[in-house]
Write an enzyme that holds these catalytic residues in place. Structure first.
Site, short mmCIF file in Angstrom:
data_model
loop_
_atom_site.label_atom_id
_atom_site.label_comp_id
_atom_site.label_asym_id
_atom_site.label_seq_id
_atom_site.Cartn_x
_atom_site.Cartn_y
_atom_site.Cartn_z
N GLU A 63 17.05 -24.23 -56.78
CA GLU A 63 16.35 -23.52 -55.71
C GLU A 63 15.04 -23.00 -56.28
OE1 GLU A 63 18.43 -20.38 -53.80
OE2 GLU A 63 20.23 -21.57 -53.45
N ASP A 85 16.81 -9.75 -51.12
CA ASP A 85 16.84 -9.75 -52.58
C ASP A 85 16.89 -8.34 -53.16
OD1 ASP A 85 16.71 -12.55 -53.14
OD2 ASP A 85 14.68 -12.51 -52.33
#
Length: 269
Positions: free
Chosen positions: A55, A66
Protein backbone atom coordinates in the site's frame (compact mmCIF):
# COMPACT_ATOMS: atom_id res chain seq x y z
CA UNK A 1 -9.41 -12.99 -25.58
CA UNK A 2 -9.48 -11.87 -21.96
CA UNK A 3 -7.20 -9.04 -20.90
CA UNK A 4 -5.41 -9.01 -17.54
CA UNK A 5 -6.65 -5.84 -15.84
CA UNK A 6 -4.82 -4.32 -12.89
CA UNK A 7 -7.54 -5.63 -10.55
CA UNK A 8 -7.21 -9.15 -11.95
CA UNK A 9 -3.47 -9.01 -11.31
CA UNK A 10 -4.31 -8.43 -7.65
CA UNK A 11 -6.57 -11.48 -7.72
CA UNK A 12 -3.73 -13.49 -9.28
CA UNK A 13 -1.41 -12.51 -6.43
CA UNK A 14 -3.85 -13.95 -3.90
CA UNK A 15 -4.36 -17.03 -6.05
CA UNK A 16 -0.63 -17.79 -5.94
CA UNK A 17 -0.76 -18.30 -2.16
CA UNK A 18 -0.31 -21.88 -1.07
CA UNK A 19 -3.33 -23.44 0.69
CA UNK A 20 -3.07 -23.18 4.48
CA UNK A 21 -0.12 -20.81 4.22
CA UNK A 22 0.36 -17.75 6.39
CA UNK A 23 -1.47 -14.62 5.23
CA UNK A 24 0.32 -12.65 2.57
CA UNK A 25 1.92 -9.51 3.99
CA UNK A 26 0.84 -6.11 2.67
CA UNK A 27 3.13 -3.39 4.06
CA UNK A 28 2.10 0.27 3.97
CA UNK A 29 4.50 3.10 3.22
CA UNK A 30 3.73 6.79 3.05
CA UNK A 31 4.81 8.26 -0.28
CA UNK A 32 7.74 10.61 0.28
CA UNK A 33 8.54 9.45 3.81
CA UNK A 34 11.04 9.73 5.36
CA UNK A 35 12.61 11.43 2.34
CA UNK A 36 10.86 12.58 -0.80
CA UNK A 37 12.54 10.13 -3.18
CA UNK A 38 12.67 7.01 -0.95
CA UNK A 39 9.43 5.34 -2.05
CA UNK A 40 10.60 3.36 -5.13
CA UNK A 41 13.46 1.80 -3.15
CA UNK A 42 11.15 0.94 -0.25
CA UNK A 43 8.72 -0.75 -2.63
CA UNK A 44 11.58 -2.75 -4.11
CA UNK A 45 12.54 -3.89 -0.60
CA UNK A 46 8.94 -4.93 0.06
CA UNK A 47 8.88 -7.05 -3.09
CA UNK A 48 12.31 -8.56 -2.36
CA UNK A 49 11.10 -9.60 1.09
CA UNK A 50 8.35 -11.72 -0.48
CA UNK A 51 5.31 -9.62 0.34
CA UNK A 52 2.02 -10.17 -1.46
CA UNK A 53 1.40 -6.50 -2.29
CA UNK A 54 2.07 -2.99 -1.02
CA UNK A 55 0.00 0.00 0.00
CA UNK A 56 1.24 3.48 -0.82
CA UNK A 57 -0.28 6.24 1.27
CA UNK A 58 -0.81 9.58 -0.41
CA UNK A 59 -0.31 12.11 2.40
CA UNK A 60 -3.18 14.32 3.48
CA UNK A 61 -3.24 17.04 6.10
CA UNK A 62 -6.24 15.60 7.99
CA UNK A 63 -5.89 11.78 7.96
CA UNK A 64 -8.92 10.90 10.08
CA UNK A 65 -8.39 7.12 10.12
CA UNK A 66 -4.73 7.35 11.11
CA UNK A 67 -3.09 7.50 14.50
CA UNK A 68 -0.07 9.58 15.54
CA UNK A 69 2.53 7.51 13.67
CA UNK A 70 1.04 7.87 10.19
CA UNK A 71 -0.09 11.42 10.95
CA UNK A 72 3.56 12.32 11.58
CA UNK A 73 4.68 10.49 8.45
CA UNK A 74 2.05 12.32 6.39
CA UNK A 75 3.11 15.68 7.79
CA UNK A 76 6.76 14.89 7.00
CA UNK A 77 5.86 13.80 3.48
CA UNK A 78 3.84 16.99 2.92
CA UNK A 79 6.76 19.01 4.24
CA UNK A 80 8.95 17.13 1.74
CA UNK A 81 6.72 18.47 -1.02
CA UNK A 82 4.81 15.29 -1.80
CA UNK A 83 1.60 15.78 -3.78
CA UNK A 84 -0.80 13.38 -5.47
CA UNK A 85 1.22 13.76 -8.65
CA UNK A 86 4.50 13.02 -6.89
CA UNK A 87 2.99 9.93 -5.24
CA UNK A 88 1.80 8.69 -8.62
CA UNK A 89 5.24 9.37 -10.06
CA UNK A 90 6.90 7.38 -7.27
CA UNK A 91 4.93 4.27 -8.19
CA UNK A 92 5.62 4.86 -11.87
CA UNK A 93 9.33 4.99 -11.09
CA UNK A 94 9.07 1.79 -9.04
CA UNK A 95 7.43 0.05 -12.01
CA UNK A 96 10.14 1.38 -14.31
CA UNK A 97 12.71 -0.19 -11.95
CA UNK A 98 10.97 -3.56 -12.30
CA UNK A 99 8.45 -3.73 -9.43
CA UNK A 100 5.89 -6.47 -10.16
CA UNK A 101 3.81 -6.91 -6.98
CA UNK A 102 0.36 -5.27 -6.83
CA UNK A 103 0.17 -1.75 -5.42
CA UNK A 104 -2.84 -0.06 -3.82
CA UNK A 105 -3.01 3.67 -3.25
CA UNK A 106 -4.51 4.62 0.11
CA UNK A 107 -5.63 8.19 0.62
CA UNK A 108 -8.59 10.35 1.59
CA UNK A 109 -11.51 11.65 -0.41
CA UNK A 110 -10.46 15.31 -0.45
CA UNK A 111 -7.20 14.79 -2.37
CA UNK A 112 -9.01 12.51 -4.82
CA UNK A 113 -11.81 15.04 -5.38
CA UNK A 114 -9.30 17.86 -5.78
CA UNK A 115 -7.37 15.83 -8.37
CA UNK A 116 -10.58 14.61 -10.03
CA UNK A 117 -12.12 11.17 -9.54
CA UNK A 118 -11.79 9.96 -13.11
CA UNK A 119 -8.42 11.64 -13.58
CA UNK A 120 -7.05 10.10 -10.40
CA UNK A 121 -8.20 6.57 -11.20
CA UNK A 122 -6.95 6.77 -14.77
CA UNK A 123 -3.58 8.07 -13.58
CA UNK A 124 -3.32 5.43 -10.85
CA UNK A 125 -3.90 2.68 -13.38
CA UNK A 126 -1.49 4.25 -15.84
CA UNK A 127 1.38 4.28 -13.33
CA UNK A 128 0.75 0.63 -12.47
CA UNK A 129 -1.50 0.58 -9.41
CA UNK A 130 -4.04 -2.21 -8.96
CA UNK A 131 -6.40 -0.72 -6.36
CA UNK A 132 -7.45 2.36 -4.43
CA UNK A 133 -8.47 2.61 -0.77
CA UNK A 134 -10.31 5.69 0.52
CA UNK A 135 -11.16 5.04 4.18
CA UNK A 136 -13.24 8.17 4.80
CA UNK A 137 -15.62 7.50 1.89
CA UNK A 138 -18.51 5.28 3.05
CA UNK A 139 -19.42 2.45 0.72
CA UNK A 140 -22.92 3.81 0.11
CA UNK A 141 -21.46 7.17 -1.00
CA UNK A 142 -18.77 5.70 -3.23
CA UNK A 143 -20.76 5.16 -6.42
CA UNK A 144 -18.87 7.78 -8.46
CA UNK A 145 -15.47 6.57 -7.31
CA UNK A 146 -16.52 2.98 -7.95
CA UNK A 147 -17.53 3.88 -11.51
CA UNK A 148 -14.22 5.68 -12.07
CA UNK A 149 -12.25 2.76 -10.63
CA UNK A 150 -14.18 0.27 -12.73
CA UNK A 151 -13.53 2.31 -15.87
CA UNK A 152 -9.79 2.33 -15.10
CA UNK A 153 -9.68 -1.39 -14.24
CA UNK A 154 -8.86 -0.71 -10.59
CA UNK A 155 -10.20 -2.55 -7.58
CA UNK A 156 -11.94 -0.31 -5.03
CA UNK A 157 -11.06 -1.77 -1.66
CA UNK A 158 -13.80 -1.33 0.95
CA UNK A 159 -13.28 -1.30 4.70
CA UNK A 160 -15.43 -3.03 7.29
CA UNK A 161 -15.01 -2.87 11.06
CA UNK A 162 -16.20 -4.78 14.12
CA UNK A 163 -18.97 -2.20 14.48
CA UNK A 164 -20.26 -2.68 10.92
CA UNK A 165 -23.83 -3.94 11.06
CA UNK A 166 -24.79 -7.19 9.37
CA UNK A 167 -26.76 -5.37 6.68
CA UNK A 168 -23.94 -2.92 5.86
CA UNK A 169 -21.39 -5.75 5.93
CA UNK A 170 -23.38 -7.77 3.43
CA UNK A 171 -23.88 -4.74 1.17
CA UNK A 172 -20.20 -3.73 1.32
CA UNK A 173 -18.98 -7.23 0.58
CA UNK A 174 -21.41 -7.55 -2.31
CA UNK A 175 -19.92 -4.42 -3.92
CA UNK A 176 -16.29 -5.09 -2.91
CA UNK A 177 -13.56 -5.89 -5.42
CA UNK A 178 -9.97 -7.02 -4.93
CA UNK A 179 -10.18 -7.90 -1.24
CA UNK A 180 -12.11 -6.86 1.83
CA UNK A 181 -10.10 -4.68 4.21
CA UNK A 182 -11.07 -5.75 7.72
CA UNK A 183 -10.27 -3.13 10.34
CA UNK A 184 -9.24 -4.87 13.54
CA UNK A 185 -10.24 -2.11 15.96
CA UNK A 186 -12.83 0.61 16.40
CA UNK A 187 -10.14 3.32 16.62
CA UNK A 188 -7.41 4.70 14.40
CA UNK A 189 -4.24 3.06 13.05
CA UNK A 190 -1.34 2.32 15.39
CA UNK A 191 0.74 -0.65 16.50
CA UNK A 192 -0.93 -2.77 19.19
CA UNK A 193 0.13 -5.75 21.29
CA UNK A 194 -2.71 -8.15 20.55
CA UNK A 195 -5.29 -9.04 17.92
CA UNK A 196 -8.69 -8.68 19.54
CA UNK A 197 -11.37 -11.35 19.53
CA UNK A 198 -13.67 -8.87 17.82
CA UNK A 199 -11.20 -8.77 14.90
CA UNK A 200 -11.25 -12.57 14.63
CA UNK A 201 -15.04 -12.50 14.81
CA UNK A 202 -15.14 -9.88 12.03
CA UNK A 203 -13.05 -12.08 9.73
CA UNK A 204 -15.48 -14.95 10.30
CA UNK A 205 -18.48 -12.69 9.63
CA UNK A 206 -16.98 -11.51 6.36
CA UNK A 207 -16.40 -15.09 5.20
CA UNK A 208 -20.12 -15.83 5.61
CA UNK A 209 -21.02 -13.24 2.97
CA UNK A 210 -18.17 -13.26 0.43
CA UNK A 211 -15.44 -15.45 -0.99
CA UNK A 212 -13.15 -12.46 -1.64
CA UNK A 213 -9.78 -12.48 0.17
CA UNK A 214 -9.81 -10.87 3.61
CA UNK A 215 -6.99 -8.57 4.73
CA UNK A 216 -6.78 -7.62 8.39
CA UNK A 217 -5.18 -4.29 9.20
CA UNK A 218 -4.81 -1.62 11.90
CA UNK A 219 -2.61 -2.63 14.83
CA UNK A 220 -0.54 -5.54 13.48
CA UNK A 221 3.06 -5.22 14.61
CA UNK A 222 4.78 -8.60 15.03
CA UNK A 223 5.18 -12.04 13.47
CA UNK A 224 2.95 -13.64 16.11
CA UNK A 225 0.08 -11.58 14.72
CA UNK A 226 0.67 -12.99 11.24
CA UNK A 227 0.80 -16.54 12.62
CA UNK A 228 -2.43 -15.98 14.53
CA UNK A 229 -4.19 -15.16 11.25
CA UNK A 230 -3.32 -18.45 9.51
CA UNK A 231 -6.59 -19.87 8.19
CA UNK A 232 -8.48 -16.77 9.28
CA UNK A 233 -7.28 -14.14 6.78
CA UNK A 234 -5.62 -14.19 3.40
CA UNK A 235 -3.53 -11.08 4.03
CA UNK A 236 -2.15 -9.01 6.89
CA UNK A 237 -1.61 -5.26 6.51
CA UNK A 238 1.19 -3.70 8.55
CA UNK A 239 1.54 0.06 8.59
CA UNK A 240 2.32 1.98 11.78
CA UNK A 241 4.85 -0.54 13.11
CA UNK A 242 6.80 -0.33 9.84
CA UNK A 243 6.55 3.45 9.70
CA UNK A 244 7.79 3.62 13.31
CA UNK A 245 10.82 1.49 12.40
CA UNK A 246 11.59 3.56 9.30
CA UNK A 247 11.25 6.75 11.30
CA UNK A 248 13.87 5.55 13.78
CA UNK A 249 16.54 5.43 11.05
CA UNK A 250 15.54 8.01 8.44
CA UNK A 251 18.98 7.89 6.87
CA UNK A 252 18.73 4.14 6.22
CA UNK A 253 15.04 3.47 5.50
CA UNK A 254 15.60 0.53 3.14
CA UNK A 255 17.72 -1.37 5.65
CA UNK A 256 15.15 -0.69 8.37
CA UNK A 257 12.39 -1.97 6.11
CA UNK A 258 14.32 -5.12 5.24
CA UNK A 259 14.97 -5.93 8.89
CA UNK A 260 11.39 -5.26 9.96
CA UNK A 261 9.83 -7.32 7.17
CA UNK A 262 12.18 -10.23 7.89
CA UNK A 263 10.91 -10.17 11.48
CA UNK A 264 7.27 -9.94 10.41
CA UNK A 265 7.52 -12.75 7.85
CA UNK A 266 9.52 -15.03 10.12
CA UNK A 267 9.16 -18.67 9.18
CA UNK A 268 7.05 -17.83 6.11
CA UNK A 269 10.12 -16.62 4.25
Amino acid sequence: MSVATPASRLAAAFARREPDSLPGLIPFVTAGFPNRDDTPALLAAIEAAGCLAAEVGIPFSDPLADGPTIQRASQQALANGVTVSRALAAVAEARDRGLTIPVAFMTYVNPVLAYGLERFCAAAAEVGAEAVIVPDLPDDEAAQLRDAADAAGLALILLVAPTTTAARLEAACRRATGFVYCVSVTGVTGARAHISQEAIDLLARVRTVTTLPRALGFGLSRHEHVRALRGRAEAAVVASALIDRIGQTPNAPVAATERFLAEMLGESR
